[in-house]
Design a protein around this motif. Structure first.
Motif, PDB file in Angstrom:
ATOM      1  N   LEU A 191       0.834  -1.205   0.000  1.00 48.64           N
ATOM      2  CA  LEU A 191       0.000   0.000   0.000  1.00 48.64           C
ATOM      3  C   LEU A 191       0.869   1.257   0.000  1.00 48.64           C
ATOM      4  CD1 LEU A 191      -2.800   1.277   0.103  1.00 48.64           C
ATOM      5  CD2 LEU A 191      -2.689   1.131   2.607  1.00 48.64           C
ATOM      6  N   TYR A 192       1.926   1.247   0.813  1.00 50.02           N
ATOM      7  CA  TYR A 192       2.831   2.396   0.863  1.00 50.02           C
ATOM      8  C   TYR A 192       3.609   2.539  -0.449  1.00 50.02           C
ATOM      9  CZ  TYR A 192       1.884   2.457   5.878  1.00 50.02           C
ATOM     10  OH  TYR A 192       1.266   2.526   7.088  1.00 50.02           O
ATOM     11  N   VAL A 193       3.946   1.411  -1.072  1.00 53.60           N
ATOM     12  CA  VAL A 193       4.648   1.452  -2.354  1.00 53.60           C
ATOM     13  C   VAL A 193       3.768   2.114  -3.407  1.00 53.60           C
ATOM     14  CG1 VAL A 193       5.706   0.087  -4.197  1.00 53.60           C
ATOM     15  CG2 VAL A 193       5.986  -0.620  -1.810  1.00 53.60           C
ATOM     16  N   SER A 198       2.147   6.715  -6.798  1.00 52.90           N
ATOM     17  CA  SER A 198       1.155   7.748  -7.126  1.00 52.90           C
ATOM     18  C   SER A 198       1.749   9.145  -7.018  1.00 52.90           C
ATOM     19  CB  SER A 198      -0.059   7.622  -6.194  1.00 52.90           C
ATOM     20  OG  SER A 198      -0.646   6.344  -6.286  1.00 52.90           O
ATOM     21  N   LEU A 199       2.517   9.377  -5.947  1.00 51.24           N
ATOM     22  CA  LEU A 199       3.141  10.685  -5.747  1.00 51.24           C
ATOM     23  C   LEU A 199       4.146  10.999  -6.860  1.00 51.24           C
ATOM     24  CD1 LEU A 199       3.742  10.606  -1.876  1.00 51.24           C
ATOM     25  CD2 LEU A 199       2.079  12.006  -3.132  1.00 51.24           C
ATOM     26  N   ILE A 200       4.921   9.974  -7.254  1.00 50.42           N
ATOM     27  CA  ILE A 200       5.894  10.169  -8.337  1.00 50.42           C
ATOM     28  C   ILE A 200       5.188  10.516  -9.638  1.00 50.42           C
ATOM     29  CG2 ILE A 200       7.614   8.997  -9.775  1.00 50.42           C
ATOM     30  CD1 ILE A 200       8.418   7.415  -7.252  1.00 50.42           C
ATOM     31  N   LEU A 202       2.250  11.949  -9.954  1.00 48.58           N
ATOM     32  CA  LEU A 202       1.686  13.290  -9.826  1.00 48.58           C
ATOM     33  C   LEU A 202       2.750  14.368 -10.018  1.00 48.58           C
ATOM     34  CD1 LEU A 202      -0.761  12.758  -6.812  1.00 48.58           C
ATOM     35  CD2 LEU A 202      -1.374  13.166  -9.212  1.00 48.58           C
ATOM     36  N   ILE A 203       3.938  14.113  -9.473  1.00 47.54           N
ATOM     37  CA  ILE A 203       5.044  15.070  -9.623  1.00 47.54           C
ATOM     38  C   ILE A 203       5.453  15.184 -11.094  1.00 47.54           C
ATOM     39  CG2 ILE A 203       7.489  15.476  -9.091  1.00 47.54           C
ATOM     40  CD1 ILE A 203       6.932  14.194  -6.330  1.00 47.54           C
ATOM     41  N   ILE A 204       5.540  14.039 -11.777  1.00 48.20           N
ATOM     42  CA  ILE A 204       5.904  14.031 -13.199  1.00 48.20           C
ATOM     43  C   ILE A 204       4.877  14.810 -14.012  1.00 48.20           C
ATOM     44  CG2 ILE A 204       6.162  12.567 -15.248  1.00 48.20           C
ATOM     45  CD1 ILE A 204       7.324  10.412 -13.388  1.00 48.20           C
ATOM     46  N   ILE A 205       3.606  14.578 -13.740  1.00 53.30           N
ATOM     47  CA  ILE A 205       2.531  15.264 -14.473  1.00 53.30           C
ATOM     48  C   ILE A 205       2.537  16.765 -14.177  1.00 53.30           C
ATOM     49  CG2 ILE A 205       0.020  15.504 -14.691  1.00 53.30           C
ATOM     50  CD1 ILE A 205      -0.162  12.466 -14.189  1.00 53.30           C
ATOM     51  N   PHE A 206       2.770  17.110 -12.898  1.00 53.36           N
ATOM     52  CA  PHE A 206       2.738  18.515 -12.491  1.00 53.36           C
ATOM     53  C   PHE A 206       3.820  19.329 -13.214  1.00 53.36           C
ATOM     54  CE2 PHE A 206       4.217  21.956  -9.714  1.00 53.36           C
ATOM     55  CZ  PHE A 206       3.019  22.667  -9.543  1.00 53.36           C
TER      56      PHE A 206
END
Length: 409
Positions: A191-193, A198-200, A202-206
């Motif tokens: 779950l943490y992975v 997901s965060l990575i 989102l950062i790439i998209i941002f």
């Protein structure tokens, strides 16, 4: 022109130096096996000299036949193979054993070199790419079914040769990402992975929102990549649970330490590290290693032979051996790049990459940086089939390089 011109004396010297030093170390572990290894080495050199006297075109003309024989030998393990140390990857003829996967690598290297050097080959062409993957994939699938995970990892060495011939670096990038997710998921809750993935994303998209061409293809690519990585994260613990206990523990040793499994899968690594660490700078002296002479490390003459070097010859001797390997492998890459023939170049890169994978995995395994997967140290670990197979590849390349140097084209 002297017949010796074109013979790379540096490579031959290193091959002989490493091989004879190996005999001395195996003799230190077990005198009987050391004598046998010396016989294997003499046989390998004789076979090598015969190869050196053969016509160069033989290897190109018979590449497909050698490849098919290698694959058939692998398939034949299922009905006729002998199980040794939990793996059915050996043939046994009386008191002689033979590991066909070592010879299958020769067939793949020759077949790959033969196909890639063809006039119509183009890695950007889908048919060429799929055929190339099939050449590597067919024996790799059989090896996976055996199962022989260590040898399967070595088959990835052929992608280094393909990278030299134009394979996109994205293949290595994707492979590294998949491997990273798998390794992290072994130690962290899936779950943490997935949250981290997901965060990575989102950062790439941002940071690239205005650069991305938002359409069905790009959106599908993001969603597909996310689902694939998440699937690996969720599947990894399940895969680990279904592994045989000894294989599962070999992986867990990397995260929990060998002392947690000191009576099972961590035993070899614990005493291997003890042997290497006790050698100091100059070592305890030949046949003076207490761990080696006490037979504390199982399979010390094969997969764990490097710890004998560390204990008896110390940091100095071990470093010198590593340097010899590094120069030898680097020399093969250098000579491969100098070849006028594409066949010679691809075979040379395949050969050097196989050596590199074996060398890196074996040393990582002995020092606890990689799970124990049964990968021999080239020319060094005890075993006739391994030494003969590596020697055959060595002398094939020596012959190809000699012919190339003396070619008038």
């Amino acid at each position: 022109m002297k017949w010796t011109e074109g013979i790379d004396k540096t490579s031959i010297f290193l091959y002989l130096a490493i091989s004879f030093f190996a005999v001395a170390n195996i003799y230190s572990v077990d005198e009987g096996l050391g004598k046998k290894q010396l016989i294997f080495l003499c046989i390998s050199i004789v076979v090598g000299l015969i190869i050196f006297m053969m016509r160069t075109k033989f290897f190109e003309n018979f590449a497909s036949i050698i490849y098919v024989i290698g694959v058939l030998l692998l398939i034949g393990l299922f009905p006729f193979g002998t199980e040794i140390l939990g793996q059915k990857n050996w043939y046994k003829f009386g008191g002689v054993t033979m590991q066909p996967v070592e010879f299958a690598k020769i067939g793949v290297a020759l077949m790959l070199a033969n196909y890639v050097s063809g006039p119509d080959y183009n890695l950007k062409n889908q048919k060429s790419l799929l055929t190339t993957l099939a050449i590597i994939g067919i024996p790799a699938i059989v090896v996976l079914a055996i199962p022989d995970v260590g040898s399967l990892l070595v088959f990835t060495a052929f992608f280094i040769a393909l990278f030299r011939e134009g394979l996109s670096g994205w293949v290595f990038g994707v492979g590294a990402i998949l491997a990273a997710v798998f390794l992290v998921a072994l130690a962290v809750d899936p779950l943490y992975v997935i949250i981290g993935i997901s965060l990575i994303f989102l950062i790439i998209i941002f940071f690239n929102y205005h650069r991305i061409h938002w359409n069905v293809v790009s959106i599908s690519g993001f969603i597909g990549s996310f689902l694939l990585l998440s699937g690996i994260a969720f599947a990894t613990p399940k895969i680990l649970e279904k592994m045989p206990k000894h294989q599962r523990e070999r992986i867990e040793v990397l995260y929990k330490g060998e002392k947690a499994f000191r009576d099972t899968s961590g035993y070899n690594l614990l005493y291997s590290k003890t042997a290497i660490g006790s050698g100091g700078f100059f070592g305890k002296g030949y046949k003076e290693g207490s761990v080696t002479q006490g037979k504390f490390v199982p399979e010390q003459e094969t997969d764990y032979i490097f710890c004998t070097v560390g204990e008896e010859w110390g940091f100095f001797g071990a470093s010198l051996l590593v340097i010899c390997y590094a120069i030898f492998i680097g020399r093969i890459y250098y000579l491969s790049e100098q070849q006028k023939s594409a066949f010679n170049r691809v075979f040379g890169y395949s050969f050097a990459s196989i050596l590199l994978m074996h060398f890196a995995i074996n040393l990582g395994m002995v020092m606890g940086l990689f799970p124990t997967v049964g990968i021999p140290l080239p020319y060094f670990s005890y075993g006739g089939s391994s030494l003969l197979a590596f020697s055959i590849m060595t002398f094939i390349f020596f012959k190809l390089n000699y012919a190339d140097r003396n070619s008038l084209v």
